[in-house]
Design a protein around this motif. Structure first.
Motif, PDB file in Angstrom:
ATOM      1  N   GLY A  13      29.697  15.137  43.322  1.00  0.00           N
ATOM      2  CA  GLY A  13      30.590  13.992  43.300  1.00  0.00           C
ATOM      3  C   GLY A  13      29.909  12.739  43.795  1.00  0.00           C
ATOM      4  O   GLY A  13      28.702  12.721  44.045  1.00  0.00           O
ATOM      5  N   THR A  14      30.732  11.701  43.960  1.00  0.00           N
ATOM      6  CA  THR A  14      30.252  10.396  44.395  1.00  0.00           C
ATOM      7  C   THR A  14      31.124   9.906  45.544  1.00  0.00           C
ATOM      8  O   THR A  14      32.353  10.012  45.482  1.00  0.00           O
ATOM      9  CB  THR A  14      30.336   9.383  43.230  1.00  0.00           C
ATOM     10  OG1 THR A  14      29.600   9.899  42.125  1.00  0.00           O
ATOM     11  CG2 THR A  14      29.769   8.033  43.627  1.00  0.00           C
ATOM     12  N   VAL A  15      30.491   9.380  46.571  1.00  0.00           N
ATOM     13  CA  VAL A  15      31.226   8.827  47.705  1.00  0.00           C
ATOM     14  C   VAL A  15      32.007   7.605  47.234  1.00  0.00           C
ATOM     15  O   VAL A  15      31.457   6.718  46.581  1.00  0.00           O
ATOM     16  CB  VAL A  15      30.270   8.443  48.856  1.00  0.00           C
ATOM     17  CG1 VAL A  15      31.014   7.710  49.971  1.00  0.00           C
ATOM     18  CG2 VAL A  15      29.561   9.674  49.406  1.00  0.00           C
ATOM     19  N   THR A  16      33.311   7.576  47.590  1.00  0.00           N
ATOM     20  CA  THR A  16      34.153   6.433  47.223  1.00  0.00           C
ATOM     21  C   THR A  16      34.508   5.567  48.425  1.00  0.00           C
ATOM     22  O   THR A  16      34.749   4.380  48.279  1.00  0.00           O
ATOM     23  CB  THR A  16      35.457   6.898  46.547  1.00  0.00           C
ATOM     24  OG1 THR A  16      36.139   7.785  47.432  1.00  0.00           O
ATOM     25  CG2 THR A  16      35.171   7.601  45.231  1.00  0.00           C
ATOM     26  N   ALA A  17      34.559   6.178  49.610  1.00  0.00           N
ATOM     27  CA  ALA A  17      34.938   5.421  50.809  1.00  0.00           C
ATOM     28  C   ALA A  17      34.478   6.171  52.049  1.00  0.00           C
ATOM     29  O   ALA A  17      34.376   7.398  52.040  1.00  0.00           O
ATOM     30  CB  ALA A  17      36.450   5.233  50.854  1.00  0.00           C
ATOM     31  N   ILE A  18      34.210   5.415  53.104  1.00  0.00           N
ATOM     32  CA  ILE A  18      33.858   5.995  54.400  1.00  0.00           C
ATOM     33  C   ILE A  18      34.675   5.282  55.465  1.00  0.00           C
ATOM     34  O   ILE A  18      34.684   4.049  55.526  1.00  0.00           O
ATOM     35  CB  ILE A  18      32.357   5.844  54.713  1.00  0.00           C
ATOM     36  CG1 ILE A  18      31.519   6.560  53.645  1.00  0.00           C
ATOM     37  CG2 ILE A  18      32.035   6.384  56.108  1.00  0.00           C
ATOM     38  CD1 ILE A  18      30.028   6.286  53.743  1.00  0.00           C
ATOM     39  N   THR A  19      35.386   6.055  56.281  1.00  0.00           N
ATOM     40  CA  THR A  19      36.123   5.502  57.413  1.00  0.00           C
ATOM     41  C   THR A  19      35.530   6.108  58.671  1.00  0.00           C
ATOM     42  O   THR A  19      35.590   7.323  58.864  1.00  0.00           O
ATOM     43  CB  THR A  19      37.628   5.852  57.317  1.00  0.00           C
ATOM     44  OG1 THR A  19      38.135   5.375  56.068  1.00  0.00           O
ATOM     45  CG2 THR A  19      38.398   5.216  58.468  1.00  0.00           C
ATOM     46  N   SER A  20      34.911   5.276  59.501  1.00  0.00           N
ATOM     47  CA  SER A  20      34.234   5.774  60.689  1.00  0.00           C
ATOM     48  C   SER A  20      35.048   5.553  61.946  1.00  0.00           C
ATOM     49  O   SER A  20      35.639   4.494  62.143  1.00  0.00           O
ATOM     50  CB  SER A  20      32.875   5.088  60.858  1.00  0.00           C
ATOM     51  OG  SER A  20      31.996   5.525  59.849  1.00  0.00           O
ATOM     52  N   GLY A  21      35.059   6.590  62.782  1.00  0.00           N
ATOM     53  CA  GLY A  21      35.635   6.504  64.118  1.00  0.00           C
ATOM     54  C   GLY A  21      34.507   6.519  65.118  1.00  0.00           C
ATOM     55  O   GLY A  21      33.344   6.323  64.755  1.00  0.00           O
ATOM     56  N   GLU A  22      34.823   6.769  66.386  1.00  0.00           N
ATOM     57  CA  GLU A  22      33.786   6.768  67.407  1.00  0.00           C
ATOM     58  C   GLU A  22      32.796   7.914  67.233  1.00  0.00           C
ATOM     59  O   GLU A  22      31.605   7.748  67.462  1.00  0.00           O
ATOM     60  CB  GLU A  22      34.416   6.830  68.795  1.00  0.00           C
ATOM     61  CG  GLU A  22      35.048   5.522  69.203  1.00  0.00           C
ATOM     62  CD  GLU A  22      35.400   5.495  70.671  1.00  0.00           C
ATOM     63  OE1 GLU A  22      34.686   6.113  71.473  1.00  0.00           O
ATOM     64  OE2 GLU A  22      36.400   4.853  70.993  1.00  0.00           O
ATOM     65  N   ILE A  41      33.207  14.555  58.654  1.00  0.00           N
ATOM     66  CA  ILE A  41      31.894  14.897  59.214  1.00  0.00           C
ATOM     67  C   ILE A  41      31.587  13.930  60.356  1.00  0.00           C
ATOM     68  O   ILE A  41      32.286  12.935  60.532  1.00  0.00           O
ATOM     69  CB  ILE A  41      30.784  14.849  58.136  1.00  0.00           C
ATOM     70  CG1 ILE A  41      30.627  13.438  57.556  1.00  0.00           C
ATOM     71  CG2 ILE A  41      31.085  15.860  57.021  1.00  0.00           C
ATOM     72  CD1 ILE A  41      29.470  13.284  56.579  1.00  0.00           C
ATOM     73  N   THR A  42      30.548  14.225  61.113  1.00  0.00           N
ATOM     74  CA  THR A  42      30.225  13.339  62.225  1.00  0.00           C
ATOM     75  C   THR A  42      29.705  11.996  61.708  1.00  0.00           C
ATOM     76  O   THR A  42      29.134  11.912  60.615  1.00  0.00           O
ATOM     77  CB  THR A  42      29.166  13.953  63.171  1.00  0.00           C
ATOM     78  OG1 THR A  42      27.935  14.107  62.448  1.00  0.00           O
ATOM     79  CG2 THR A  42      29.635  15.288  63.739  1.00  0.00           C
ATOM     80  N   LYS A  43      29.928  10.985  62.526  1.00  0.00           N
ATOM     81  CA  LYS A  43      29.423   9.651  62.209  1.00  0.00           C
ATOM     82  C   LYS A  43      27.895   9.695  62.105  1.00  0.00           C
ATOM     83  O   LYS A  43      27.295   9.044  61.248  1.00  0.00           O
ATOM     84  CB  LYS A  43      29.876   8.687  63.304  1.00  0.00           C
ATOM     85  CG  LYS A  43      29.582   7.237  63.057  1.00  0.00           C
ATOM     86  CD  LYS A  43      30.198   6.400  64.163  1.00  0.00           C
ATOM     87  CE  LYS A  43      29.792   4.960  64.044  1.00  0.00           C
ATOM     88  NZ  LYS A  43      30.358   4.154  65.124  1.00  0.00           N
TER      89      LYS A  43
END
Length: 141
Positions: A13-22, A41-43
């Motif tokens: 597949g293809t990455v569409t979005a990334i939402t990062s937390g701490e 997954i981990t940041k």
């Protein structure tokens, strides 16, 4: 170097979005068949893999982490719900291996023999594969 893995479910597949937390990130993926999948997954892994929208990835899911339902499930925290059709069921003494096809790819679920019988799974049965986002690993393609 090509890596060989025991994980049979390797979905391109293809990455569409990334939402990062701490510490953790959620990564939205559009599979080649058009389905959406989320990986948690981990940041640090996002950085190490160099992920960004548009990155080509493989979503890796152990067959023991795929649950099956005979229809869409409401009121559930599992966001990855992939509808498909059973193509084969192989039953052993305790477990069953169920192959599910959906738009251009196939995944395998390892479930108990009793669950396969209770759900009356057979080739042609419509099912929904349920996968927790925390059970999806990513590899760069």
């Amino acid at each position: 170097m090509l890596m060989t893995l025991s994980i049979r479910n390797q979905l391109p597949g293809t990455v569409t979005a990334i939402t990062s937390g701490e510490v953790m990130s959620t990564v939205g993926i559009r599979l080649t068949g058009g389905q959406n999948l989320t990986a948690a997954i981990t940041k640090e892994a996002v950085t190490d893999l160099g992920l960004a929208p548009g990155s080509a990835v493989r979503a890796l899911v152990k067959s023991t982490e795929v649950a099956l339902a005979t229809g869409p499930v409401e009121g559930l925290s599992i966001r990855n719900q992939l509808p498909g059709t059973v193509t084969a069921v192989a039953t052993g003494a305790a477990m069953a291996s169920v192959k599910v096809a959906f738009d251009g790819t196939e995944i395998t679920a390892a479930i108990t023999k009793e669950a396969a019988a209770d759900l009356a799974l057979a080739a042609g049965t419509t099912v929904v594969a349920l996968i927790k986002s925390t059970e999806v690993s990513l590899a760069t393609a």
